[in-house]
Motif scaffolding. Structure first.
Motif, PDB file in Angstrom:
ATOM      1  N   GLU A 250      -2.474  -2.542   3.561  1.00  0.00           N
ATOM      2  CA  GLU A 250      -2.939  -2.003   2.492  1.00  0.00           C
ATOM      3  C   GLU A 250      -4.632  -1.859   2.577  1.00  0.00           C
ATOM      4  OE1 GLU A 250      -2.439  -2.663  -1.086  1.00  0.00           O
ATOM      5  OE2 GLU A 250      -1.092  -0.999  -1.621  1.00  0.00           O
ATOM      6  N   ARG A 267      -8.080   2.173  -6.174  1.00  0.00           N
ATOM      7  CA  ARG A 267      -6.914   2.843  -5.809  1.00  0.00           C
ATOM      8  C   ARG A 267      -6.729   4.166  -6.338  1.00  0.00           C
ATOM      9  NH1 ARG A 267      -5.739  -2.083  -5.664  1.00  0.00           N
ATOM     10  NH2 ARG A 267      -3.417  -2.857  -4.214  1.00  0.00           N
ATOM     11  N   LEU A 272      -7.973   3.805  -1.482  1.00  0.00           N
ATOM     12  CA  LEU A 272      -6.534   2.508  -0.073  1.00  0.00           C
ATOM     13  C   LEU A 272      -6.128   3.110   0.615  1.00  0.00           C
ATOM     14  CD1 LEU A 272      -6.547  -0.680   0.318  1.00  0.00           C
ATOM     15  CD2 LEU A 272      -5.201  -0.337  -1.469  1.00  0.00           C
ATOM     16  N   HIS A 273      -6.179   2.718   2.141  1.00  0.00           N
ATOM     17  CA  HIS A 273      -5.250   3.417   2.577  1.00  0.00           C
ATOM     18  C   HIS A 273      -4.376   2.420   3.492  1.00  0.00           C
ATOM     19  CE1 HIS A 273      -7.886   6.346   3.969  1.00  0.00           C
ATOM     20  NE2 HIS A 273      -8.827   5.902   4.107  1.00  0.00           N
ATOM     21  N   THR A 274      -2.868   3.317   3.362  1.00  0.00           N
ATOM     22  CA  THR A 274      -1.789   2.159   3.974  1.00  0.00           C
ATOM     23  C   THR A 274      -1.584   2.246   5.068  1.00  0.00           C
ATOM     24  OG1 THR A 274      -0.444   2.540   1.686  1.00  0.00           O
ATOM     25  CG2 THR A 274       0.716   2.124   3.281  1.00  0.00           C
TER      26      THR A 274
END
Length: 291
Positions: A250, A267, A272-274
């Motif tokens: 994350e 979030r 928030l990038h996965t």
């Protein structure tokens, strides 16, 4: 990741004084050639305001900066490649470092002798560069002989191919001159402590290093990796098991995290990038690894 910068130059140009200022570690710095025989090593924190801000944001109990290792190497002289002035020993020390901080003296001070009895920074640079080239020629010649018997030889660590940063020692207490050197340079005065932060940062960049962060209540830490590293490689910088057990990461930019104000808000906004194991980590990423 252990990365080292060797501080080199002619005798009495201010190498050990610079090392002392960088590391606050006491090593000989007397006014005579070859006072430093064995290299001294110091770990130097990389100045980074981002780390401090992230630590304050997380109210972390512990803050751990990125670091670069500096090695104080005794002065080289003409003929070093042929063994002059314990040259072979000193060249061997240079061979072990990842990059070179080449200190040149531009100040005049009659109380501090110069091994060549003159102040000429460009000539000093030429002396050191020539000795490194001559040492490389000897290494290549030996390699050519060995290759006749052994075809599976490791790559050579050529001295003249190492990244170089020129450190211009101005010494504000004395008269100094303007000088242009053939490469990236930083002006410093180790007595007054000016330019040291820039030297550390530029040395970090010279090694093609970037920083990512982990942050939480327990600890905020700056981690060092090579530019272009993947998320799984970055995880391995924390623990070798992370590479094989990596599931996802994350990721958020440090400034975005601070601007938004909390992980929950990040979030909610979908910021928030996965990312997977092949994600290329960017300088300033804040990462939480899932394994």
């Amino acid at each position: 990741m252990s990365l080292t910068i060797g501080i080199v130059g002619l005798p009495n140009v201010g190498k050990s004084t610079l090392f002392n200022a960088l590391t606050k570690k006491s090593v000989p710095a007397e006014n005579y050639p070859f006072c430093t025989i064995d290299p001294s090593i110091g770990i130097v924190a990389v100045p980074d305001d981002r780390l401090i801000k992230l630590s304050e944001f997380s109210k972390s109990a512990k803050t751990v900066p990125a670091a670069v290792e500096f090695v104080d190497i005794a002065g080289l002289v003409k003929g070093a490649a042929k063994g002059g002035g314990l040259g072979n020993q000193f060249l061997a020390h240079i061979r072990e470092v990842d990059a070179i901080a080449h200190v040149v003296r531009v100040f005049t001070d009659k109380s501090i002798t110069h091994v060549e009895d003159r102040i000429d920074p460009l000539a000093d640079v030429e002396i050191i560069n020539l000795e490194l080239q001559l040492a490389d020629e000897q290494s290549l010649a030996r390699r050519a002989e060995r290759s006749k018997k052994d075809k599976n030889l490791p790559p050579l660590q050529l001295l003249s191919q190492k990244p170089v940063l020129y450190v211009i020692n101005t010494s504000q207490a004395s008269e100094n001159m303007d000088v242009k050197l053939p490469g990236r340079s930083v002006k410093i005065d180790p007595i007054f402590g000016t330019g040291l932060g820039e030297l550390i940062r530029v040395g970090y960049e010279l090694l093609d290093l970037i920083t990512f962060f982990t942050t939480g209540n327990d600890e905020t830490r700056a981690w060092t990796i090579k530019g272009g590293s993947t998320a799984s490689e970055a995880g391995a910088a924390i623990h070798s098991d992370f590479r094989g057990r990596f599931i996802k990461a994350e990721v958020i930019n440090w400034q975005t995290l601070l601007d938004v104000g909390s992980y929950s808000a990040v979030r909610e906004r979908g910021l928030l990038h996965t990312e997977g194991r092949d994600y290329i980590v960017k300088d300033g990423d804040v990462i939480e690894f899932k394994i």
